[in-house]
Write a protein that holds these residues in place. Structure first.
Motif, mmCIF file in Angstrom:
data_model
loop_
_atom_site.group_PDB
_atom_site.id
_atom_site.type_symbol
_atom_site.label_atom_id
_atom_site.label_comp_id
_atom_site.label_asym_id
_atom_site.label_seq_id
_atom_site.Cartn_x
_atom_site.Cartn_y
_atom_site.Cartn_z
ATOM 1 N N MET A 60 -9.634 9.816 -18.969
ATOM 2 C CA MET A 60 -9.866 8.842 -18.114
ATOM 3 C C MET A 60 -9.193 7.427 -18.749
ATOM 4 O O MET A 60 -9.216 7.091 -19.772
ATOM 5 C CB MET A 60 -10.950 8.474 -17.791
ATOM 6 N N MET A 61 -8.775 6.486 -17.824
ATOM 7 C CA MET A 61 -8.113 5.366 -18.333
ATOM 8 C C MET A 61 -8.804 4.141 -17.501
ATOM 9 O O MET A 61 -8.822 4.595 -16.224
ATOM 10 C CB MET A 61 -6.649 5.194 -18.083
ATOM 11 N N ALA A 62 -8.924 3.100 -17.751
ATOM 12 C CA ALA A 62 -9.246 1.834 -16.987
ATOM 13 C C ALA A 62 -8.509 0.536 -17.713
ATOM 14 O O ALA A 62 -8.536 0.548 -19.001
ATOM 15 C CB ALA A 62 -10.792 1.706 -17.265
ATOM 16 N N ASP A 63 -8.033 -0.223 -17.040
ATOM 17 C CA ASP A 63 -7.432 -1.465 -17.338
ATOM 18 C C ASP A 63 -7.069 -2.293 -16.076
ATOM 19 O O ASP A 63 -7.666 -2.018 -15.046
ATOM 20 C CB ASP A 63 -6.160 -0.999 -18.126
ATOM 21 N N PHE B 255 2.045 0.404 -4.689
ATOM 22 C CA PHE B 255 1.230 0.405 -3.233
ATOM 23 C C PHE B 255 0.109 -0.377 -3.703
ATOM 24 O O PHE B 255 -0.508 -1.392 -2.810
ATOM 25 C CB PHE B 255 0.925 1.771 -2.718
ATOM 26 N N LEU B 256 -0.671 -0.102 -4.856
ATOM 27 C CA LEU B 256 -1.898 -0.869 -5.138
ATOM 28 C C LEU B 256 -1.427 -2.523 -5.301
ATOM 29 O O LEU B 256 -2.585 -3.244 -4.869
ATOM 30 C CB LEU B 256 -2.418 -0.307 -6.403
ATOM 31 N N GLU B 257 -0.500 -2.796 -5.524
ATOM 32 C CA GLU B 257 -0.207 -4.190 -5.855
ATOM 33 C C GLU B 257 0.228 -4.933 -4.604
ATOM 34 O O GLU B 257 0.146 -6.017 -4.704
ATOM 35 C CB GLU B 257 1.052 -4.309 -6.757
ATOM 36 N N ILE C 252 -6.754 7.393 -8.465
ATOM 37 C CA ILE C 252 -6.523 5.925 -9.092
ATOM 38 C C ILE C 252 -7.520 5.357 -8.255
ATOM 39 O O ILE C 252 -7.212 5.106 -6.955
ATOM 40 C CB ILE C 252 -4.981 5.554 -9.117
ATOM 41 N N GLN C 253 -8.493 4.608 -8.862
ATOM 42 C CA GLN C 253 -9.304 3.844 -8.172
ATOM 43 C C GLN C 253 -9.226 2.555 -8.293
ATOM 44 O O GLN C 253 -9.237 2.210 -9.626
ATOM 45 C CB GLN C 253 -10.784 4.495 -8.133
ATOM 46 N N MET C 254 -9.382 1.581 -7.268
ATOM 47 C CA MET C 254 -9.380 -0.005 -7.373
ATOM 48 C C MET C 254 -10.304 -0.541 -6.382
ATOM 49 O O MET C 254 -10.255 -0.232 -5.276
ATOM 50 C CB MET C 254 -7.898 -0.518 -7.451
ATOM 51 N N SER C 255 -10.999 -1.464 -6.981
ATOM 52 C CA SER C 255 -12.224 -2.106 -5.919
ATOM 53 C C SER C 255 -11.202 -3.438 -5.600
ATOM 54 O O SER C 255 -10.432 -4.029 -6.149
ATOM 55 C CB SER C 255 -13.156 -2.735 -7.070
ATOM 56 N N LEU C 256 -11.224 -3.728 -4.386
ATOM 57 C CA LEU C 256 -10.692 -4.925 -3.654
ATOM 58 C C LEU C 256 -11.704 -6.061 -3.472
ATOM 59 O O LEU C 256 -11.377 -7.293 -3.504
ATOM 60 C CB LEU C 256 -10.219 -4.420 -2.346
ATOM 61 N N VAL C 257 -12.612 -5.696 -3.311
ATOM 62 C CA VAL C 257 -14.071 -6.628 -3.074
ATOM 63 C C VAL C 257 -15.370 -6.054 -3.797
ATOM 64 O O VAL C 257 -15.872 -5.187 -3.348
ATOM 65 C CB VAL C 257 -14.416 -6.823 -1.291
ATOM 66 N N MET D 76 -8.701 -4.405 -11.363
ATOM 67 C CA MET D 76 -8.946 -3.316 -12.505
ATOM 68 C C MET D 76 -8.576 -2.155 -11.573
ATOM 69 O O MET D 76 -8.795 -1.945 -10.497
ATOM 70 C CB MET D 76 -10.427 -3.323 -13.061
ATOM 71 N N PHE D 77 -7.990 -1.160 -12.568
ATOM 72 C CA PHE D 77 -7.793 0.095 -11.943
ATOM 73 C C PHE D 77 -8.754 1.210 -12.748
ATOM 74 O O PHE D 77 -8.761 1.095 -14.034
ATOM 75 C CB PHE D 77 -6.408 0.463 -11.704
ATOM 76 N N VAL D 78 -8.757 2.179 -12.322
ATOM 77 C CA VAL D 78 -9.431 3.555 -13.169
ATOM 78 C C VAL D 78 -8.693 4.927 -12.899
ATOM 79 O O VAL D 78 -8.490 4.967 -11.565
ATOM 80 C CB VAL D 78 -10.944 3.783 -12.980
ATOM 81 N N VAL D 79 -8.191 5.663 -13.576
ATOM 82 C CA VAL D 79 -7.516 6.765 -13.368
ATOM 83 C C VAL D 79 -8.233 7.845 -13.980
ATOM 84 O O VAL D 79 -8.743 7.864 -15.010
ATOM 85 C CB VAL D 79 -5.979 6.828 -14.189
#
Length: 173
Positions: free
Chosen positions: A17-20, A40-42, A87-92, A136-139
């Protein structure tokens, strides 16, 4: 061996698992599947619309933007996937995520090929807790069981997030 293939081989044995922060993704990943997913996330903002399915590369790479209230970990589901990387990323707002190594978890709901998911009994406190805040993102790889939608404080809050699914077999190419 390419970076993605080396990363996959490491993940198979360790669960990686990775987070950064999103701005750092190129430090870890290279190759077309990763580039498509992270580029895409960007493009996303807090105003990005909730959407059930956003194709990026057909069924090989796709995304979902969702919104829901966070909850206590006892109310969330511990899951893992066999064929896709998340690949998970919070937007709000900020979402808590718990990480567990997949072996030796006890299966609660067997693997379903249509959703590429199986669910586990939560064994107690997680070895790793992630505060997935905007930017942030988490894989999560297949050996990474993860429990999402978790409250980061005593109060529930509504989170908007995106999950990008990358077919694992793309990393062999």
């Amino acid at each position: 061996m390419g970076t993605a293939r080396a990363l996959r081989r490491t993940q198979e044995y360790l669960g990686l698992m990775m987070a950064d922060r999103l701005i750092n993704w190129k430090r870890y990943f290279s190759g077309e599947p990763w580039t498509k997913a992270f580029e895409f996330l960007e493009t996303l903002t807090p105003e990005s619309e909730v959407n059930n399915l956003i194709p990026i590369q057909g069924e090989d790479i796709f995304a979902r933007i969702m919104s829901y209230p966070t909850r206590p970990p006892e109310e969330a589901m511990l899951e893992a996937h066999d064929n896709y990387i998340d690949i998970q990323m919070s937007l709000v707002n900020t979402e808590g995520m718990e990480w567990y190594p997949r072996p030796p978890l006890e299966i609660k709901i067997p693997y379903d090929t249509s959703s590429d998911a199986l669910f586990f009994h939560r064994p107690g406190n997680a070895p790793v807790f992630i505060r997935n805040a905007p930017g942030m993102f988490v894989v999560f790889f297949p050996n990474d069981a993860h429990l999402c939608q978790v409250m980061c404080s005593d109060a529930r809050e509504t989170v908007k997030k995106v999950v990008v699914k990358v077919r694992l077999s793309l990393l062999d190419k």
